[in-house]
Structures are given as C-alpha cells and as structure tokens.
Design a protein around this motif. Structure first.
Motif, PDB file in Angstrom:
ATOM      1  N   LYS A   1      41.211  15.951   8.653  1.00 63.54           N
ATOM      2  CA  LYS A   1      42.554  16.468   8.915  1.00 63.54           C
ATOM      3  C   LYS A   1      42.555  17.981   9.110  1.00 63.54           C
ATOM      4  N   ASN A   2      41.579  18.662   8.518  1.00 61.09           N
ATOM      5  CA  ASN A   2      41.539  20.118   8.620  1.00 61.09           C
ATOM      6  C   ASN A   2      40.277  20.623   9.318  1.00 61.09           C
ATOM      7  N   VAL A   3      39.620  19.735  10.058  1.00 60.47           N
ATOM      8  CA  VAL A   3      38.327  20.091  10.637  1.00 60.47           C
ATOM      9  C   VAL A   3      38.465  21.108  11.766  1.00 60.47           C
ATOM     10  N   ASP A   4      37.493  22.014  11.833  1.00 58.11           N
ATOM     11  CA  ASP A   4      37.359  22.925  12.969  1.00 58.11           C
ATOM     12  C   ASP A   4      36.399  22.250  13.951  1.00 58.11           C
ATOM     13  N   ILE A   5      36.929  21.764  15.060  1.00 55.73           N
ATOM     14  CA  ILE A   5      36.124  20.996  16.008  1.00 55.73           C
ATOM     15  C   ILE A   5      34.913  21.783  16.499  1.00 55.73           C
ATOM     16  N   GLU A   6      35.059  23.096  16.621  1.00 49.72           N
ATOM     17  CA  GLU A   6      33.949  23.926  17.097  1.00 49.72           C
ATOM     18  C   GLU A   6      32.902  24.154  16.010  1.00 49.72           C
ATOM     19  N   ASN A   7      33.310  23.989  14.763  1.00 45.33           N
ATOM     20  CA  ASN A   7      32.383  24.223  13.654  1.00 45.33           C
ATOM     21  C   ASN A   7      32.690  23.243  12.521  1.00 45.33           C
ATOM     22  N   PRO A   8      32.413  21.954  12.736  1.00 46.54           N
ATOM     23  CA  PRO A   8      32.732  20.943  11.717  1.00 46.54           C
ATOM     24  C   PRO A   8      31.890  21.132  10.462  1.00 46.54           C
ATOM     25  N   TYR A   9      32.351  20.565   9.360  1.00 44.12           N
ATOM     26  CA  TYR A   9      31.633  20.681   8.100  1.00 44.12           C
ATOM     27  C   TYR A   9      30.201  20.148   8.272  1.00 44.12           C
ATOM     28  N   HIS A  10      29.303  20.664   7.445  1.00 42.65           N
ATOM     29  CA  HIS A  10      27.866  20.497   7.669  1.00 42.65           C
ATOM     30  C   HIS A  10      27.409  19.047   7.628  1.00 42.65           C
TER      31      HIS A  10
ATOM     32  N   GLN B   1       0.799  -1.221   0.000  1.00 39.78           N
ATOM     33  CA  GLN B   1       0.000   0.000   0.000  1.00 39.78           C
ATOM     34  C   GLN B   1       0.833   1.272   0.000  1.00 39.78           C
ATOM     35  N   TYR B   2       2.000   1.241   0.629  1.00 36.44           N
ATOM     36  CA  TYR B   2       2.726   2.486   0.876  1.00 36.44           C
ATOM     37  C   TYR B   2       4.108   2.529   0.218  1.00 36.44           C
ATOM     38  N   LEU B   3       4.470   3.768  -0.190  1.00 40.19           N
ATOM     39  CA  LEU B   3       5.800   4.082  -0.688  1.00 40.19           C
ATOM     40  C   LEU B   3       6.319   5.308   0.061  1.00 40.19           C
ATOM     41  N   LEU B   4       7.645   5.405   0.150  1.00 42.71           N
ATOM     42  CA  LEU B   4       8.278   6.643   0.624  1.00 42.71           C
ATOM     43  C   LEU B   4       8.929   7.314  -0.580  1.00 42.71           C
ATOM     44  N   TYR B   5       8.820   8.633  -0.644  1.00 41.35           N
ATOM     45  CA  TYR B   5       9.378   9.359  -1.786  1.00 41.35           C
ATOM     46  C   TYR B   5      10.124  10.594  -1.296  1.00 41.35           C
ATOM     47  N   PHE B   6      11.411  10.686  -1.678  1.00 38.88           N
ATOM     48  CA  PHE B   6      12.267  11.822  -1.331  1.00 38.88           C
ATOM     49  C   PHE B   6      12.490  12.648  -2.603  1.00 38.88           C
ATOM     50  N   ILE B   7      12.458  13.978  -2.461  1.00 43.75           N
ATOM     51  CA  ILE B   7      12.646  14.809  -3.648  1.00 43.75           C
ATOM     52  C   ILE B   7      13.262  16.152  -3.266  1.00 43.75           C
ATOM     53  N   THR B   8      14.039  16.707  -4.200  1.00 47.95           N
ATOM     54  CA  THR B   8      14.534  18.077  -4.077  1.00 47.95           C
ATOM     55  C   THR B   8      14.519  18.712  -5.455  1.00 47.95           C
ATOM     56  N   LYS B   9      14.226  20.002  -5.498  1.00 46.71           N
ATOM     57  CA  LYS B   9      14.231  20.751  -6.750  1.00 46.71           C
ATOM     58  C   LYS B   9      15.414  21.710  -6.836  1.00 46.71           C
ATOM     59  N   ARG B  10      16.203  21.804  -5.785  1.00 46.92           N
ATOM     60  CA  ARG B  10      17.289  22.769  -5.796  1.00 46.92           C
ATOM     61  C   ARG B  10      18.620  22.061  -6.060  1.00 46.92           C
ATOM     62  N   GLU B  11      19.590  22.841  -6.464  1.00 49.11           N
ATOM     63  CA  GLU B  11      20.932  22.306  -6.673  1.00 49.11           C
ATOM     64  C   GLU B  11      21.574  21.991  -5.321  1.00 49.11           C
ATOM     65  N   MET B  12      22.583  21.117  -5.352  1.00 45.30           N
ATOM     66  CA  MET B  12      23.312  20.815  -4.116  1.00 45.30           C
ATOM     67  C   MET B  12      23.877  22.110  -3.535  1.00 45.30           C
ATOM     68  N   ASN B  13      23.609  22.310  -2.253  1.00 48.33           N
ATOM     69  CA  ASN B  13      23.969  23.573  -1.614  1.00 48.33           C
ATOM     70  C   ASN B  13      24.684  23.269  -0.303  1.00 48.33           C
ATOM     71  N   TYR B  14      25.958  23.624  -0.229  1.00 44.46           N
ATOM     72  CA  TYR B  14      26.745  23.349   0.976  1.00 44.46           C
ATOM     73  C   TYR B  14      26.066  23.934   2.204  1.00 44.46           C
ATOM     74  N   GLY B  15      25.908  23.118   3.231  1.00 42.69           N
ATOM     75  CA  GLY B  15      25.283  23.575   4.456  1.00 42.69           C
ATOM     76  C   GLY B  15      23.806  23.233   4.559  1.00 42.69           C
ATOM     77  N   HIS B  16      23.236  22.668   3.481  1.00 41.70           N
ATOM     78  CA  HIS B  16      21.819  22.303   3.485  1.00 41.70           C
ATOM     79  C   HIS B  16      21.670  20.805   3.213  1.00 41.70           C
ATOM     80  N   PRO B  17      20.635  20.175   3.807  1.00 42.41           N
ATOM     81  CA  PRO B  17      20.386  18.760   3.488  1.00 42.41           C
ATOM     82  C   PRO B  17      20.155  18.570   1.993  1.00 42.41           C
TER      83      PRO B  17
END
Length: 327
Positions: free
Chosen positions: A193-202, A114-130
């Motif tokens: 190797k270059n991570v900022d521990i207080e502000n790691p990459y998204h 009966q059920y499906l899951l569907y994921f979608i995005t219309k935007r381009e890949m954007n650093y800092g966003h899911p």
C-alpha cells in the motif's frame, strides 16, 4: 514450542513410529495413540541445532555447533548408528568479529545418502541484506565441503531462502523445491500500500524453483534450477503444497485484489489455474476444516491426565499429544 517434538517416520495411525527430538537426545519411538503411550526403541544422548529427516531413504541428519565449527551427523534409522560425517570450520568463512558472537541462524537440507545442503548466517537480521550469508554443499562420504554461489537464473539470490522441500515424483525423479522471499503475504500486502515502485522494499521478490538433485550435486551450483513462479512487490504466494506429483499454491494479486489457485502437474508439465473463490477458500482453510483421520485419538488424549506433552508434527499440521512413557 514444546521441546519434545515427534516427527513420524511412517503413516500416523493407531500405532506408528516416530523420531523424538528433545533438548539433549534423539530417539526412535513407537507411539500407541489408542493406549496413549510412547516407548523408546533406540536413543542417542546428544544435543542438536538443526535436523533433517528423509523417510524415503530412512535417514536422520543433524548439525551441532562446537565452539567455532559445525559438526554434521547422520543416523541410519534401521541400525540407529551415528556417524560423525564432517566438520565445517567457521574461521574459514567468517570474520573474527562475527565469531565473537556465539549466536547464529542456520538451516539443514537433506539431499541424499551422501550430500547435505547447509545455510548459515552469523549476523543479525539487517534490512536490505539477504537473511543467510553462506550456502555449503556437504559431502558426508569424502568430508569435502564446498561453498556454493547463491545466484539463481532470474537474478534472485538463494541466500533469501524461505522454504524448501524434497519432492519425489512417481517416476522416481528427485527434485528440490526452493522458495525465496522471507515475508508473509499479509506483511507484503500491507507494505504494498505504501510501496515506492521505483525503489520497492528489499525483500519484495518471491521465486519458486524446482531443481533436480542430481543436477545440483553434479554441477554444484543452481544454474539449472527451473523457475516455477516469480512474484514482485504487487503479489504474494501462500500455502505451497506437494502431493501425488501436483505442486499447488495460491497467488494473491494486490493490484486487482484477486486470488488464484495454481496447480502444476510436475509429471506431465501441465499447469491449471482456478479463480473460483470457494475453491480457493477451501484450499486455504483445509487444515482447519478437515481434520486428519487420527485426530479422534488426539482429542481423547487431550482430556486425560498424562505424564508428558509432546508436539506431533505431521507436515504442516501440529498437535499437542499427551502420552505416558513406557521404559
């Protein structure tokens, strides 16, 4: 990738059945590896965007974009009858500016009849966003579509979905395996190797969850998902596999430069951890060192002149297969 993909619907041996997906058709086929032939049993002339096959329930589902809507279809593999289940109107969820661009990314996940899951995005890949923008629970019986809250119990976000898999335990419990963190281990180690521990990459967080499909459908949220593993910027997981009630994967610890093979017995709840280097290497290199028992057929076919080349996909394995079509 070869646009002629073969997805087996039963065990691959000298003769087996598969779904053949091409640019403009979906067919149910019989493949004879010894003779090097493929024969269509039934065929639908249709385009598709995403597809999901569930051999346990003998169903094939696919999505197809039509202007600013997504149509969901189901195929019963016994009758090979096509059902136009429901239509998702994108105007209800995306801005007119986003809809101007025809491109989009999506993922379709089979849950049950009966059920499906569907994921979608219309935007381009954007650093800092899911990566994804929306998750929908599609009821193909009633036509109801509900947008789901993507939040997970530990604060992670399922819009960051990387991989998923239906898991059927031997006691017939049905779970959905979900992993977040769309980044490969070698990329994550390089960034560490270059991570900022207080502000790691998204995209540093990796979560592995199991959730009962019945609970997901009943509650229509991910609040009851069970956390299996949580890794931050200093570690990564790889080669997530499930077989015979056992969920396995390798975790790398960048701080200590170590790896660990972890095995979850999902039936009884036990967790085993192994630090043996050779065992871990064997696990990671399994696909390359131990070829499937049908490989001798494929090896012979690769040396013959055949009319068409198909991409045979067997879980995580993929082989080019040369076959002659039988009308």
């Amino acid at each position: 990738m070869n646009n002629k993909q073969l997805i087996p619907t039963n065990e691959i041996k000298e003769e087996f059945e598969a779904i053949l997906v091409e640019n403009d058709s979906i067919a149910q086929c019989v493949i004879h590896l010894k003779n090097g032939t493929i024969k269509n049993k039934q065929r639908l002339d249709t385009r598709y965007d995403e597809f999901a096959l569930d051999t346990v329930n003998n169903e094939f589902c696919f999505s197809l974009k039509d202007k600013n809507s997504i149509n969901f279809h189901r195929i019963n593999l016994q009758t090979f009858s096509q059902i136009n289940a429901v239509t998702l109107n994108l105007y209800n969820y995306f801005s007119s500016e986003e809809l101007k661009d025809e491109s989009y990314y999506s993922k379709l996940i089979y849950l049950n009849h009966q059920y499906l899951l569907y994921f979608i995005t219309k935007r381009e890949m954007n650093y800092g966003h899911p990566f994804y923008q929306c998750i929908f629970l599609v009821d193909t019986s009633t036509g109801e579509i509900k947008q789901l809250n993507p939040l997970l119990p530990n604060g992670d976000n399922l819009l960051r979905l990387d991989t998923s898999k239906n898991i059927y335990l031997s006691n017939h419990n049905h779970f959905l395996l979900l992993k977040t963190g769309r980044i490969r281990p070698f990329e994550k180690q390089s960034m560490y190797k270059n991570v900022d521990i207080e502000n790691p990459y998204h995209d540093h967080l990796e979560s592995i969850y199991l959730m009962k499909v019945s609970s997901l459908i009943d509650q229509q949220n991910f609040n009851n998902a069970t956390l299996i593993s949580l890794l931050n910027y200093s570690g990564a997981s790889e080669k997530l596999q499930y077989e015979n009630n056992i969920l396995s994967y390798v975790v790398s610890d960048f701080t200590n430069n170590t790896k660990e093979l972890i095995k979850h017995d999902l039936l009884i709840g036990d967790v085993s951890k192994f630090q043996d280097d050779q065992l871990i290497r064997d696990y990671l290199n399994y696909d390359f060192e131990i070829l499937p028992n049908y490989y001798h057929y494929i090896s012979k076919l690769s040396k013959q002149d055949k009319a068409d080349t198909f991409n045979l996909i067997d879980d995580e394995l993929s082989f080019n297969v040369k076959l002659d079509k039988i009308s």
